[in-house]
Design an enzyme around this catalytic site. Structure first.
Site, PDB file in Angstrom:
ATOM      1  N   ASN A 131     132.154  59.108  67.677  1.00 42.46           N
ATOM      2  CA  ASN A 131     131.949  60.179  68.655  1.00 42.46           C
ATOM      3  C   ASN A 131     130.668  60.916  68.284  1.00 42.46           C
ATOM      4  O   ASN A 131     130.374  61.092  67.109  1.00 42.46           O
ATOM      5  CB  ASN A 131     133.140  61.150  68.648  1.00 42.46           C
TER       6      ASN A 131
ATOM      7  N   ASP B 107     139.660  55.616  85.098  1.00 42.73           N
ATOM      8  CA  ASP B 107     138.737  54.954  86.008  1.00 42.73           C
ATOM      9  C   ASP B 107     138.995  53.458  86.175  1.00 42.73           C
ATOM     10  O   ASP B 107     138.270  52.782  86.904  1.00 42.73           O
ATOM     11  CB  ASP B 107     137.291  55.183  85.533  1.00 42.73           C
TER      12      ASP B 107
ATOM     13  N   CYS C  11     159.215  54.918 105.708  1.00 45.97           N
ATOM     14  CA  CYS C  11     159.549  55.904 104.671  1.00 45.97           C
ATOM     15  C   CYS C  11     158.834  57.235 104.901  1.00 45.97           C
ATOM     16  O   CYS C  11     159.411  58.304 104.788  1.00 45.97           O
ATOM     17  CB  CYS C  11     159.168  55.310 103.310  1.00 45.97           C
TER      18      CYS C  11
ATOM     19  N   CYS D  20     153.967  55.343  96.530  1.00 43.69           N
ATOM     20  CA  CYS D  20     154.642  56.309  97.398  1.00 43.69           C
ATOM     21  C   CYS D  20     155.471  57.236  96.524  1.00 43.69           C
ATOM     22  O   CYS D  20     156.234  56.789  95.673  1.00 43.69           O
ATOM     23  CB  CYS D  20     155.534  55.581  98.399  1.00 43.69           C
TER      24      CYS D  20
ATOM     25  N   CYS E  22     159.556  56.630  97.813  1.00 38.51           N
ATOM     26  CA  CYS E  22     160.314  55.395  97.557  1.00 38.51           C
ATOM     27  C   CYS E  22     159.682  54.562  96.449  1.00 38.51           C
ATOM     28  O   CYS E  22     160.185  53.484  96.121  1.00 38.51           O
ATOM     29  CB  CYS E  22     160.433  54.570  98.834  1.00 38.51           C
TER      30      CYS E  22
ATOM     31  N   CYS F   5     153.480  56.557 103.456  1.00 34.26           N
ATOM     32  CA  CYS F   5     154.112  55.261 103.204  1.00 34.26           C
ATOM     33  C   CYS F   5     154.639  54.640 104.504  1.00 34.26           C
ATOM     34  O   CYS F   5     155.334  55.291 105.273  1.00 34.26           O
ATOM     35  CB  CYS F   5     155.254  55.452 102.212  1.00 34.26           C
TER      36      CYS F   5
ATOM     37  N   GLN G 299     142.425  57.665  77.736  1.00 30.71           N
ATOM     38  CA  GLN G 299     142.617  58.881  78.517  1.00 30.71           C
ATOM     39  C   GLN G 299     141.801  58.814  79.808  1.00 30.71           C
ATOM     40  O   GLN G 299     141.934  59.675  80.666  1.00 30.71           O
ATOM     41  CB  GLN G 299     142.166  60.105  77.712  1.00 30.71           C
TER      42      GLN G 299
ATOM     43  N   SER H   3     136.132  60.479  71.922  1.00 33.20           N
ATOM     44  CA  SER H   3     137.082  61.542  72.239  1.00 33.20           C
ATOM     45  C   SER H   3     136.912  62.659  71.219  1.00 33.20           C
ATOM     46  O   SER H   3     136.654  62.401  70.052  1.00 33.20           O
ATOM     47  CB  SER H   3     138.523  61.010  72.184  1.00 33.20           C
TER      48      SER H   3
ATOM     49  N   HIS I 286     146.644  58.738  80.948  1.00 31.74           N
ATOM     50  CA  HIS I 286     146.539  59.697  82.049  1.00 31.74           C
ATOM     51  C   HIS I 286     146.538  58.998  83.404  1.00 31.74           C
ATOM     52  O   HIS I 286     145.988  59.496  84.378  1.00 31.74           O
ATOM     53  CB  HIS I 286     145.297  60.576  81.864  1.00 31.74           C
TER      54      HIS I 286
END
Ligand SMILES: [Zn+2]
Length: 226
Positions: A190, A66, A127, A91, A94, A115, A63, A165, A83
């Site tokens: 965790n 980075d 574009c 872009c 396009c 773009c 998730q 998590s 994520h």
């Protein structure tokens, strides 16, 4: 992160990004200056690279966006960025891919990147679509196929490890009950309680940077002994 810094939710608001130049400039600037962009992999990331090297990692669904698993040496074949990732950009018109590092290098000159790909179907004019990092913003769908791949591989695995998590964010968290239903033994590592502690065969309440390298060593050693 969102609890501690609610202002950062604004950075990743897709509606604002689409409709306001100021919001885009803020989003790009914030991402460039944030620890998400500047961070380097730690020993826990490196432990997972070692696990893959030993041929024992088929899926690394994260998730985090980075891009630290990539930096630590895990291959794109096993990584699923649920994520998205800050490591690449595209872009929005396009779909041309861009390297985020190239855009960050230029950001002082180009604060609202667009773009520059020349499109044949519009007489080779650029574009001019909006460029955005591949982080999944609030209001955007998860990357195509990300959950499907995660569910397929985690339900076929010999083990599933949950690392750092609370399992409160869906659909990512649903990997855990799906794997439990398939009979996959689950380890949850965790510091605090999680939504699915009751589904875990093994609960580890130690800091990840200590516990994960240890677990990787033990797992590789027991595989070699078998
Ligand atoms: Zn484009």
């Amino acid at each position: 992160m969102w609890t501690k810094h609610p202002d950062q939710m604004q950075v990743y608001d897709i509606e604002a990004f689409l409709h306001s130049k100021a919001a885009r400039e803020y989003s790009w600037r914030w991402q460039k200056e944030s620890p998400v962009w500047k961070a380097q992999p730690g020993i826990a990331h490196k432990a997972l690279a070692k696990l893959e090297e030993a041929g024992m990692l088929s899926l690394l669904a994260t998730q985090n966006f980075d891009a630290l698993h990539e930096k630590a040496g895990n291959s794109p074949d096993v990584i699923v960025n649920l994520h998205g990732t800050i490591g690449s950009s595209h872009c929005m018109t396009c779909a041309a891919p861009y390297r985020t590092s190239d855009i960050m290098d230029q950001l002082d000159q180009v604060s609202d990147p667009h773009c520059r790909r020349k499109l044949h179907y519009q007489g080779d004019l650029p574009c001019n679509g909006l460029i955005k990092t591949d982080v999944v913003y609030f209001g955007e769908a998860l990357p195509e196929g990300a959950m499907e791949k995660s569910l397929r591989l985690s339900t076929q695995a010999d083990q599933l490890w949950v690392i750092g998590s609370t399992l409160e964010v869906f659909p990512a968290a649903s990997i855990v009950p799906a794997a439990a239903q398939a009979g996959v033994p689950i380890t949850i590592m965790n510091m605090g309680r999680t939504r699915y502690d009751r589904l875990a065969k093994r609960l580890i309440r130690e800091p990840i940077q200590d516990a994960l390298p240890k677990l990787v060593e033990e797992t590789i050693a027991s595989e070699q002994a078998a």
